[in-house]
Write an enzyme that holds these catalytic residues in place. Structure first.
Site, PDB file in Angstrom:
ATOM      1  N   ARG A 259      51.047   6.613  -3.800  1.00  0.00           N
ATOM      2  CA  ARG A 259      51.307   7.486  -2.651  1.00  0.00           C
ATOM      3  C   ARG A 259      50.564   8.796  -2.813  1.00  0.00           C
ATOM      4  O   ARG A 259      50.499   9.362  -3.895  1.00  0.00           O
ATOM      5  CB  ARG A 259      52.795   7.849  -2.565  1.00  0.00           C
TER       6      ARG A 259
ATOM      7  N   GLY B 132      47.903  12.461   8.620  1.00  0.00           N
ATOM      8  CA  GLY B 132      46.484  12.165   8.712  1.00  0.00           C
ATOM      9  C   GLY B 132      45.904  11.674   7.406  1.00  0.00           C
ATOM     10  O   GLY B 132      44.771  11.216   7.333  1.00  0.00           O
TER      11      GLY B 132
ATOM     12  N   MET C 280      46.088   9.213   3.826  1.00  0.00           N
ATOM     13  CA  MET C 280      46.617   7.931   3.389  1.00  0.00           C
ATOM     14  C   MET C 280      48.006   8.170   2.848  1.00  0.00           C
ATOM     15  O   MET C 280      48.239   9.097   2.089  1.00  0.00           O
ATOM     16  CB  MET C 280      45.742   7.343   2.293  1.00  0.00           C
TER      17      MET C 280
ATOM     18  N   ARG D 283      66.751  14.717  -0.643  1.00  0.00           N
ATOM     19  CA  ARG D 283      66.276  15.900   0.096  1.00  0.00           C
ATOM     20  C   ARG D 283      67.476  16.554   0.747  1.00  0.00           C
ATOM     21  O   ARG D 283      68.560  15.953   0.828  1.00  0.00           O
ATOM     22  CB  ARG D 283      65.234  15.510   1.139  1.00  0.00           C
TER      23      ARG D 283
ATOM     24  N   HIS E 157      63.127  35.519  35.749  1.00  0.00           N
ATOM     25  CA  HIS E 157      64.441  35.977  36.201  1.00  0.00           C
ATOM     26  C   HIS E 157      65.530  34.965  35.870  1.00  0.00           C
ATOM     27  O   HIS E 157      66.570  35.294  35.299  1.00  0.00           O
ATOM     28  CB  HIS E 157      64.389  36.238  37.707  1.00  0.00           C
TER      29      HIS E 157
ATOM     30  N   SER F  66      64.108  52.492  22.827  1.00  0.00           N
ATOM     31  CA  SER F  66      64.451  51.076  22.792  1.00  0.00           C
ATOM     32  C   SER F  66      63.219  50.287  23.246  1.00  0.00           C
ATOM     33  O   SER F  66      62.721  50.497  24.347  1.00  0.00           O
ATOM     34  CB  SER F  66      65.639  50.806  23.715  1.00  0.00           C
TER      35      SER F  66
ATOM     36  N   CYS G  30      65.580  45.929  23.075  1.00  0.00           N
ATOM     37  CA  CYS G  30      66.496  45.274  24.008  1.00  0.00           C
ATOM     38  C   CYS G  30      65.780  44.215  24.840  1.00  0.00           C
ATOM     39  O   CYS G  30      66.284  43.773  25.856  1.00  0.00           O
ATOM     40  CB  CYS G  30      67.189  46.299  24.901  1.00  0.00           C
TER      41      CYS G  30
ATOM     42  N   TYR H   6      68.706  48.963  15.582  1.00  0.00           N
ATOM     43  CA  TYR H   6      69.550  47.949  16.195  1.00  0.00           C
ATOM     44  C   TYR H   6      68.727  46.991  17.047  1.00  0.00           C
ATOM     45  O   TYR H   6      67.600  47.302  17.432  1.00  0.00           O
ATOM     46  CB  TYR H   6      70.667  48.581  17.050  1.00  0.00           C
TER      47      TYR H   6
END
Lengths: 871, 871
Positions: free
Chosen positions: A92, A101, A103, A336, A454, A763, A830, A850
């Site tokens: 592998r 992509g 082997m 895993r 919107h 902000s 914001c 913030y």
């Protein structure tokens, strides 16, 4: 001499750069004593050297490979190419970063005319042996010899047809032997050489094929697109095969260490006796639940349970484990991190802390912030969904699941809602006038618009499932139907929306309602303890404010005063104000609005108590408030006592070519100062009222939108202070209030130092900032942004995740200028990005104070900020 | 002890910071020996000290003032407050930077009941004496004592009424004496003190008043708005009065050292005998031409001529001089650089070089670059214009003068033009479809839009008089009339436009055609010799290219390929291409366009020869090319053989909310690569053709618009190279071509280093850059930009002159990033700013290689660049 080959017992995870991801994982498991089928890894350095040598394996490397092969034979007591107890291996590739992509895999390598006989007799299963041989020849011919797959498949089909067989598994030994022979012939025909019976030749050619696949065009392109350096190279893993299909004491399965749906601490999975890995997946036989292994092979089960515990302890993560039992002996093939539902992720994180397995800090990384959204919205059951066919897919702008009858205008939607229907609003695009129709709907679907259109913004604000930019849907709003290709869906028919995936389905799909647990609260409190950046909500109404508090918001970072203007009892006054022909008329209309707007703020202030509330003064262009249909214009003309023509003339004169760049935001206050004056009066009078009647020290922060030049701000600030002083002096109250501005026009970022001299807070309005920095209108960019992402020009939709290189650079410039001028200025964000984890991390890096996002994203933002800070 | 007072003989221009502008000028003239009425200046430092002292004149200063007063008496042989030959002075403020809002002037100070008698007898003119006294009292009461002017004016009116007198000059001595007495009474009533007879008291109080006026609110606001430091302070000038009205040997006048209309080197001006300065201005008596002074007072004339020469030599400038002759003695009261017409300015500059008075380098500063525009366009005669009443004023978007019959749509305009009429096109706003109608018009007037609106840009490109944003004009396009207030103007009626001032007149005004002189060529060649920055033109057609060359363009910096698309013989193919339902159909339509587009480029390349030609690939959104009226849609539907409804559906689906931020520029090429492919093919085939048939090495520069992300550019560049290679290989020709991009999206500036890795040249598109950096749509900002300028929020319209703080900063960021990455990259600018001197100077400072502006601005740009570089 350089070392190019590592036995699985010689490495661990830290050698990933050398052994690749897969090799390092196998070595790691070996190092902690797990029963991993033994093998060895040829390093990524060898891959680079291979290219240098002109795509050849050099002699020293071959020597090293065969030394390790000998060790493998010794370890397994099997012989590669042996006639009695033959060793088979898998080969592998294993790059450092997993990469399509290339082997991938050759199994059963080592099979030839002799070893197939040996394994057949050893397993007493000729079918298995020849089927494995057949598969090996085909795989090998494909990836090593470059013979096209279909040639083999043709043979297979022919034999099945001839013998009237439908499943591969029904092939007889004779069939299989015939197939093997035909396969060999194909190879001779195509390559002019015989299929190699020499197993060492098989191995070396397979290794060469992996190394060469690093250079194949697909792999190269993938690396280029993903910025993976070409010199990383790939490793090759050679591992002894184990078989779960040798008989009744063999088997194979997959299991999670905990329940991935509920989080319960109990093995969860399935297995098959006398089977290979692919049989479990294929679903031909019904697998057993993992608990049943306890009865069938108690020893193997106990060992597996122990290993599961060990792996969790080792990786500090719930694991997803593949195993095989060969002749009663348990092998672990892979482990895993297990994927899990959000609720499960939270329970597991909390349990693991309580088990002493992980710290609170580690726990908060066990949940992806964006996953939390799932907990707040209805969802479709997975099984239900699998049955459905997708009608069309578009941008999932606001998560959740919705089912209902479709309506094509807000009025119809409201009427249907009032008569008890569940409604889905389908629109070309929504506009502020649609608010009421949107609020009564289960979900919203629009043909146009992007992630900050919107519909998207309002949908998220309302926590309402919303799909936008569904360009395939051709809507006929007048005749009340839409079409997708040949399919027509009419008013009143049912559809379902998956707001997370952006999928639209025909018909009804049952939904599951959300529920928050005690574990959730515990988890979030841990997250909050790591967080310094504050999380506020964008909320325009007392109802939204309440919701925001429920979700843990620490203030309101954006209260859009114009959303209040659309309510049916005040839109007339708003229109009267806009259409006023002189100051006096306008003032009269504003006087009608003042008490209503004051009530809004009183409501919000009472809920938010002493938390800061940022009120943004009127932002949209005035024409947004005017009617568009002939009928509405007619009605308004009557109310205002002007002619239809005259009214239409005024409306037309207010229309703009590019309203986003037009007469809006603070520009309105420069030309009509009296509008902001009314709004500021409403804010301050509300603050005084709440102080007087509830003794709450309200903290209003008045925010001026769309400032691009400090002189705009100076002028407006002066007027705000005048009004505020007037009210406070008259009422004899002290209110702590701030006057600040949004940084949403690129110019504002570029002259942020000048603006910082005057403003008391900033902000970032990253929606507008993104629109103007890219020159992408959020309403129109839907038409091409998808193509940009498909063509890899953009990695993400910049309206979802802050474009750090461009928009982010402007933010950085602004923050740097501010820090020089006024280091303590409070800075927030914001825009819609304030609820997106990557953007939040970026904001944290900039040192913002913030983030303020829609109420339903507050929880996401809390966790994302916590992670950013704990990291 | 510090020195706070300077005699006129103690200073010069270099002491402007101390003496203020006026004081330094008087000292300078004194220093070169001119007969300036003597006096002294109290410094700006004294003004600051005055504030420190709590708005008091301190003793040391008073001592210094009276020392200088004594010297003045000695110098004039007059006595301040003297009963025989009394000295009178003027007291004037004189800040370093001229500043409205401050106390300006008190004349005749020193008059009291005694000195008035003395001067009356000395001049033998009681009327003059008492009139002067009256004026002095009123001025003094107003500015020093703070008594409102109208109280005095009431008295004056009453006396005139009573005596049936209409002009002040008809007042008798008795009248005047009575007025003086009444004035004094008013002062006693208002201030409870008598009008000061003590002339020293008069003087000290006047000085205090000047110093205090530095702190008055109007002056303070003016300083704030104009960034003038508060601590600059103001100087006070005390100068002895001279009188031109003492008799026949006295007089006063104003003269230019050369003719300000023609530039001829000959005194040009007028004077009056026995008169004061204001009489010349008042126009009651007809003044004499200055030449006549030669006969009347030859000595004074000769002296004046000598002084005129001396002043020109000294200031190296044509001067505008005020003089007074008192008892045959010539005094110079003021000199300043004379204003002149452009043609005169050029002649004077050239003459002065040839006279050896100035260098060529100095000469090029004698003409304001923007003035040059006047030379290229028709203009109204000044006298004609003075007779007219302005109907309305708006933005003068393109200079020149136009008279013609008005038409309200391009078709009517074209028809009228064909039947021989001079036409003015009046539109709400123009759009690309109007091009033909615009091109046949004398001038264009629109109700909407700003300096870079479609009408403005196209108007300037065509060198055609254009006024935009005339919001007062209410247009009824349907019924073909417009209204301004009560006035209605109908189709076919005549109006006139002054494109420089932005004035609209009713009726016809004769125009004067432009003419370029040999002096002009000489002047421009000097300018060019100082210029390194290249000047190119924005030209879309062979005709424009020719014009650009005539005006000295050194290449084309912007050839907008879409302008060619609107021609009537190709718009159908363009529309077919846009409305194509698949790639094949689109390709077919493009195949029709290819030969036409190729012809365009062949035409341009032939004219421009080996000069670079920058071709910008298609930029506007596709819907701009589609028809809008029902009738046109109907026609197109027939041609395309689709239903009206279907066509309208497609057109609507292409409409955008904010087209400026929509699917345009290179974004079109991402979704429809075949459009740019056709255009590139046309460019390269044209280049090969011209090379083959004319042996011209054409230098095409292919420019990709609206790039914001390097990957956009990479993708398109690759496709351009492919097409180009294909053609060049097939034709076996070498063409030197470049591929570059515009920097017009803010993001492009922020990631300019990345883009510079790929692009071979940059051109700043400052129109779009300004729109996006400010968030101002050029089509909509007209509605509020004027108000921004009125309220001093903006100094200039940022679409006219680059906003250096914001947009300029982005340009600077881009240039810096480029210099780091690719120092030799060619960078230009092709926005409207490229023809505006201040912006050109800014570009020069950034180190740009070229500016590219509309053909009619090439000359302006050549001079402005020369000045920027010579500076």
């Amino acid at each position: 001499m350089k070392k190019f080959v590592y036995g699985f017992n010689e490495g661990n995870l830290s050698l990933k750069h050398l052994l690749g991801g897969k090799g390092a994982g196998l070595a790691e498991m070996t190092s902690i004593g797990l029963p991993v089928p033994f093998g060895f890894t040829i390093t990524t350095k060898a891959s680079n050297e291979f290219i240098k040598q002109g795509n050849l394996l050099w002699d020293e490397l071959k020597v090293e490979i065969f030394q390790h092969l000998a060790k493998l034979e010794e370890h397994t007591s099997k012989k590669f190419g042996g006639k009695k107890n033959p060793l088979f291996v898998s080969v592998r590739s294993g790059a450092v970063i997993s990469m399509p992509g290339m082997m991938d895999t050759i199994l059963n390598l080592g099979m030839n005319d002799e070893t197939v006989v040996a394994i057949a007799s050893l397993t007493n299963n000729e079918c298995f042996a020849y089927d494995s041989y057949r598969r090996f020849i085909q795989m090998y011919a494909d990836v090593v010899l470059g013979v096209a797959k279909y040639k083999f498949e043709n043979v297979l089909s022919r034999v099945k047809l001839k013998n009237n067989i439908s499943l591969d598994t029904d092939l007889s030994v004779d069939n299989l032997k015939k197939i093997v022979n035909e396969y060999k012939k194909i190879i001779v025909n195509e390559t002019k050489i015989s299929f190699p019976q020499d197993v060492k030749e098989q191995l070396l050619l397979a290794i060469e094929a992996v190394f060469k696949s690093w250079e194949n065009p697909r792999a190269k392109i993938y690396r280029k697109i993903n910025d993976i350096p070409d010199n990383l190279g790939t490793a090759v893993n050679i591992q002894s095969m184990v078989f779960g299909n040798i008989g009744k004491t063999s088997g194979t399965g997959v299991a999670f260490t905990r329940n991935p749906s509920t989080g319960e601490k109990k093995l969860f999975g399935e297995f098959l006796i006398n089977a290979q890995g692919e049989d479990v997946v294929a679903g031909i036989r019904t697998p057993n639940r993992i608990e049943q292994l306890k009865d069938i092979m108690p020893k193997a089960y106990n060992e597996f349970q122990k290993i599961a515990n060990k792996l969790e302890e080792h990786y500090k993560e719930m694991q997803d484990i593949e195993f095989t039992i060969e002749n009663s002996k348990l092998y672990i093939l892979q482990t895993r991190t297990g994927k899990r539902a959000t609720a499960a992720a939270i329970k597991i994180a909390v349990d693991m802390v309580e088990e002493g397995l992980i710290t609170q800090k580690e726990a908060i990384f066990k949940v992806e912030p964006t996953q939390l959204d799932q907990l707040l919205h209805p969802s479709f059951g997975k099984e239900e969904l699998n049955k459905q066919k997708i009608l069309t897919s578009a941008l999932g702008a606001s998560p959740g699941a919705a089912t209902g009858k479709i309506f094509f205008n807000p009025q119809d939607a409201v009427n249907a809602y009032k008569s008890g229907e569940k409604v889905i609003l389908v629109r070309q695009e929504t506009s502020p006038e649609d608010i009421e129709g949107m609020s009564v709907s289960q979900g919203i679907l629009t043909a146009r618009g992007g992630m900050t259109s919107h519909a998207a913004v309002v949908g998220r604000g309302m926590g309402k499932c919303c799909i936008v930019g569904a360009g395939e849907i051709k809507i006929d709003e007048e005749n009340k139907f839409f079409r997708v290709g040949e399919i027509t869906v009419r008013e009143g028919e049912k559809i379902s929306l998956d707001g997370e995936k952006g999928n639209v389905y025909i018909g009804e799909i049952p939904t599951i309602e959300p529920e928050l647990t005690a574990d959730f609260d515990k988890f979030m409190s841990w997250a909050d303890s790591f967080r310094k950046i504050r999380v506020r909500a964008n909320a325009d109404t007392p109802k939204d404010a309440k919701k925001s508090l429920d979700f843990g918001a620490e203030g309101i970072g954006l209260c859009r005063t114009e959303h209040m203007f659309f309510e049916s009892n005040r839109i007339d006054s708003v229109r009267e104000m806009i259409l006023a022909s002189d100051l006096e008329q306008r003032q009269q209309a504003l006087n009608k609005l003042l008490p209503m707007q004051r009530e809004d703020f009183i409501g919000i202030f009472k809920i938010m108590k002493e938390l800061p509330v940022t009120v943004r003064l009127l932002d949209p262009p005035l024409h947004e408030f005017l009617p568009h249909s002939e009928k509405e214009i007619e009605e308004l003309a009557k109310k205002l006592n002007v002619t239809h023509t005259k009214l239409k003339e005024i409306i037309n004169s207010l229309l703009e070519v590019n309203p986003m760049l037009g007469h809006r935001g603070c520009r309105l206050a420069i030309t009509y100062p009296e509008i902001y004056e009314m709004q500021v009066r409403a804010v301050m009078e509300a603050a005084v009222y709440v102080k007087k009647h509830e003794n709450i020290n309200v903290k209003p922060e008045i925010m001026v939108p769309l400032v691009g030049e400090v002189k705009e701000f100076q002028l407006i600030k002066k007027s705000i202070i005048n009004i505020a002083n007037e009210i406070l002096e008259e009422e004899k109250y002290e209110i702590e209030y701030l006057i600040g501005t949004m940084i949403e026009v690129p110019r504002a970022a570029l002259v942020a130092d000048e603006i910082a001299k005057e403003a008391e807070f900033f902000s970032f309005g990253t929606n507008d900032l993104t629109q103007m920095t890219y020159g992408f209108s959020r309403d129109d960019a839907g038409a091409f942004i998808k193509e940009y992402i498909n063509k890899k020009i953009l990695e993400n939709d910049p309206f979802q995740s802050i474009d750090q290189k461009g928009v982010g650079k402007l933010m950085e410039i602004a923050v740097q200028l501010v820090k020089k001028e006024r280091p303590n200025l409070k800075i927030g964000i914001c825009g819609e990005h304030a609820g997106e984890p990557k953007s939040i991390e970026f904001c944290k890096g900039l040192g913002l104070d913030y983030v303020s996002c829609s109420p339903y994203r507050v929880i996401v933002a809390r966790l994302a900020s916590a992670q950013a800070e704990a990291r």
